[in-house]
Structure formats: C-alpha cells, structure tokens
Design an enzyme around this catalytic site. Structure first.
Site, PDB file in Angstrom:
ATOM      1  N   ASP A  57     -39.355  99.416  54.865  1.00 57.10           N
ATOM      2  CA  ASP A  57     -38.270  99.865  56.055  1.00 57.10           C
ATOM      3  C   ASP A  57     -37.449  98.628  56.425  1.00 57.10           C
ATOM      4  O   ASP A  57     -38.117  98.002  57.414  1.00 57.10           O
ATOM      5  CB  ASP A  57     -39.020 100.720  56.937  1.00 57.10           C
ATOM      6  CG  ASP A  57     -38.217 101.203  57.917  1.00 57.10           C
ATOM      7  OD1 ASP A  57     -36.826 100.919  58.066  1.00 57.10           O
ATOM      8  OD2 ASP A  57     -38.603 102.008  58.739  1.00 57.10           O
ATOM      9  N   VAL A  58     -36.341  98.527  56.138  1.00 60.51           N
ATOM     10  CA  VAL A  58     -35.567  97.568  56.526  1.00 60.51           C
ATOM     11  C   VAL A  58     -35.106  97.313  57.943  1.00 60.51           C
ATOM     12  O   VAL A  58     -34.736  96.419  58.625  1.00 60.51           O
ATOM     13  CB  VAL A  58     -33.970  97.294  55.884  1.00 60.51           C
ATOM     14  CG1 VAL A  58     -34.197  97.068  54.280  1.00 60.51           C
ATOM     15  CG2 VAL A  58     -33.101  98.724  56.018  1.00 60.51           C
ATOM     16  N   SER A 136     -18.511 103.485  55.701  1.00 61.55           N
ATOM     17  CA  SER A 136     -18.216 104.971  55.738  1.00 61.55           C
ATOM     18  C   SER A 136     -16.782 105.056  56.148  1.00 61.55           C
ATOM     19  O   SER A 136     -16.416 104.159  56.956  1.00 61.55           O
ATOM     20  CB  SER A 136     -19.235 105.843  56.237  1.00 61.55           C
ATOM     21  OG  SER A 136     -18.700 107.258  56.347  1.00 61.55           O
ATOM     22  N   SER A 138     -16.307 106.973  57.960  1.00 61.61           N
ATOM     23  CA  SER A 138     -16.975 107.467  59.301  1.00 61.61           C
ATOM     24  C   SER A 138     -17.063 106.280  60.261  1.00 61.61           C
ATOM     25  O   SER A 138     -17.210 106.526  61.298  1.00 61.61           O
ATOM     26  CB  SER A 138     -18.197 108.271  59.226  1.00 61.61           C
ATOM     27  OG  SER A 138     -18.094 109.341  58.756  1.00 61.61           O
ATOM     28  N   TYR A 149     -23.697 108.590  64.311  1.00 60.15           N
ATOM     29  CA  TYR A 149     -23.191 107.918  62.948  1.00 60.15           C
ATOM     30  C   TYR A 149     -22.043 107.153  62.764  1.00 60.15           C
ATOM     31  O   TYR A 149     -22.042 106.197  62.349  1.00 60.15           O
ATOM     32  CB  TYR A 149     -23.327 109.348  61.936  1.00 60.15           C
ATOM     33  CG  TYR A 149     -23.111 108.681  60.446  1.00 60.15           C
ATOM     34  CD1 TYR A 149     -23.919 108.087  59.746  1.00 60.15           C
ATOM     35  CD2 TYR A 149     -21.892 108.868  59.824  1.00 60.15           C
ATOM     36  CE1 TYR A 149     -24.027 107.831  58.392  1.00 60.15           C
ATOM     37  CE2 TYR A 149     -21.686 108.622  58.439  1.00 60.15           C
ATOM     38  CZ  TYR A 149     -22.836 108.029  57.799  1.00 60.15           C
ATOM     39  OH  TYR A 149     -22.830 107.397  56.489  1.00 60.15           O
ATOM     40  N   THR A 183     -24.560 113.088  47.005  1.00 58.85           N
ATOM     41  CA  THR A 183     -25.911 112.614  47.014  1.00 58.85           C
ATOM     42  C   THR A 183     -26.858 113.510  47.792  1.00 58.85           C
ATOM     43  O   THR A 183     -26.545 114.354  48.584  1.00 58.85           O
ATOM     44  CB  THR A 183     -25.958 111.196  47.684  1.00 58.85           C
ATOM     45  OG1 THR A 183     -25.691 111.392  49.117  1.00 58.85           O
ATOM     46  CG2 THR A 183     -24.993 110.015  47.123  1.00 58.85           C
TER      47      THR A 183
END
Length: 251
Positions: A57-58, A136, A138, A149, A183
């Site tokens: 887990d980064v 993104s 976004s 996000y 995805t």
C-alpha cells in the site's frame, strides 16, 4: 540500455495496461498494488525475466520504501516511476466523511509523496529518468459531488509541476489527466446508460478512454521521444478540456 519501471496501481485498468505497454517496449516492469492476486493475473502475460511483483500500500511509507528497495535489488536500478495508484469516493462538502477524505488524500497524494521520496536517490543515478503521475481532468477543474477526489488530483497536478522545477534537468516529471476511462473504477458510471450518454455527449470524441490509450501516453512521457517534455499535465480526454463549458449551440 536496460530500463526499469515501477507502476503502482498495476493490478487493473490503466496500471495493468501500462505494465503491458512497458513490457512490450522492453522495460523491466515492477508491478505494485494492494492485492497480490490481481498483480499475478497481470504479470502472467508479461515476459518472466522482465517482471516482478511487490504487493503493498503506497499510502504507507514503509511499503513504498520496500517497493523501491526490492526493485533495485531485483533489477539493479530504477529508470521510471509511474504513480498510478488512486481511489475515488464521492461527496460534496459537508457530505464526504472525514475518514473518506483522509483515505483519498493518503492514497492519491501521500502515495505520490512516499514513492517519489523513496525512489529519488535511485532515479538520480539513472540516465533519462522520469516520473509520470496519473492525475485526472478532475485535477484541472471541479466536478459536482467529487470534492475530495478533486482536491487530491489537483494536488497531484501541481505536485507534478513543482517537482518538474525542482528535479530538472536530471529527472523529468510529467502527468496524464484522463477523462472517464473504461476501468473498474468507472464501472458504476458505465452501468448507467443515461449517465454514459451525458459523458459521450460532453466528450467531442463521443466516448470514454480505453486504458491502453492512457498507457500509450504514459509510455511516451517516459520515453526518449519526450526528452524535452517536463512539467506537463497532459489531458487524455478526447477533447473534453478544449471546451470552455458553454453549451453546444450547433446541437
């Protein structure tokens, strides 16, 4: 010249497509993600001598350091870091929980920080080294009900620009900014015909992106063909961001 890349979030979607593309280009590929079984499923299609899996887990500093250490121990160095791991959870201000906001920022922003910090000493030793981040559209503008996000991807975009200044000329840093991509993360959108129509109507190309189309741009940014490209957040959006947002009067 042997080149080695770490790809985070490599178990599916853009990360998996990017792993396949780099392997096709002759790179050693280190696949990272939280779920080992997903990484193994992607790795089975890559040449055995060119692949290595490091699950983790980064958002954990220790896991990010282990990822880089194991990469260098396996392949002798590191040429490119692709920071692709990310999560998305919806919610407007006042609706998004503290826990969800913290998870988003830990993974999407903290993951980039942890991996770059761990990789930097090894990237500095390599010729033609680079970092490619997955931001993104976004991160370049706001969305309704995607407050956390948007904040995280805006941070990734500006981290990209700031790192590009600080690490040049030895290490180039760029990012891709995809629109809705087909995805697992976008499955909920793609199962809603009315919502998909709104995306298709808004994107001039009339569809979302395929993971391979984003992977191709990531591979370009890591290649010598992009040797004078630095600090760019490159939209992979079918022309979405070419619009100023006003209505289509010709429709």
């Amino acid at each position: 010249m042997t080149r080695t890349v770490i790809i985070t979030g490599a178990g599916s979607g853009i990360g998996a497509a990017t792993a396949r593309r780099f392997a096709e280009d002759g790179w050693n590929v280190v696949l990272n993600g939280r779920t080992k079984e997903k990484l193994q499923n992607v790795a089975k299609d890559l040449p055995e001598m060119q692949r290595h899996i490091v699950s983790g887990d980064v958002s954990s500093r220790e896991d990010a350091e282990k990822l880089v250490e194991e990469t260098v121990a396996t392949f002798g160095g590191l040429t490119c870091l692709v920071n692709n791991a990310g999560i998305a959870r919806g919610g407007a201000p006042g609706e998004l929980s503290h826990g969800d906001f913290e998870d988003i920022m830990r993974t999407n922003v903290g993951g980039v920080f942890n991996c770059v910090t761990a990789a930097l000493p090894h990237l500095e030793k390599a010729d033609g080294s680079s970092v490619v981040n997955t931001s993104s559209v976004s991160g370049e503008g706001g969305d309704w009900t995607m407050f956390g996000y948007n904040a995280s991807k805006g941070a990734v975009s500006n981290m990209t620009r700031a790192m590009a200044l600080d690490l040049a000329p030895d290490i180039r840093v760029n990012a891709v900014a995809p629109t809705m991509t087909e995805t697992a993360m976008s499955e909920g959108i793609r199962e809603d015909d009315a919502l998909m129509k709104r995306f298709k109507d808004r994107i001039p190309m009339g569809r979302g992106a395929q993971p391979e189309e984003v992977a191709d741009v990531i591979a370009f940014l890591a290649s010598s063909d992009a040797r004078f490209v630095n600090g760019v957040v490159l939209p992979v959006d079918g022309g979405l961001m070419a619009s100023n947002g006003q209505p289509n009067f010709s429709a």
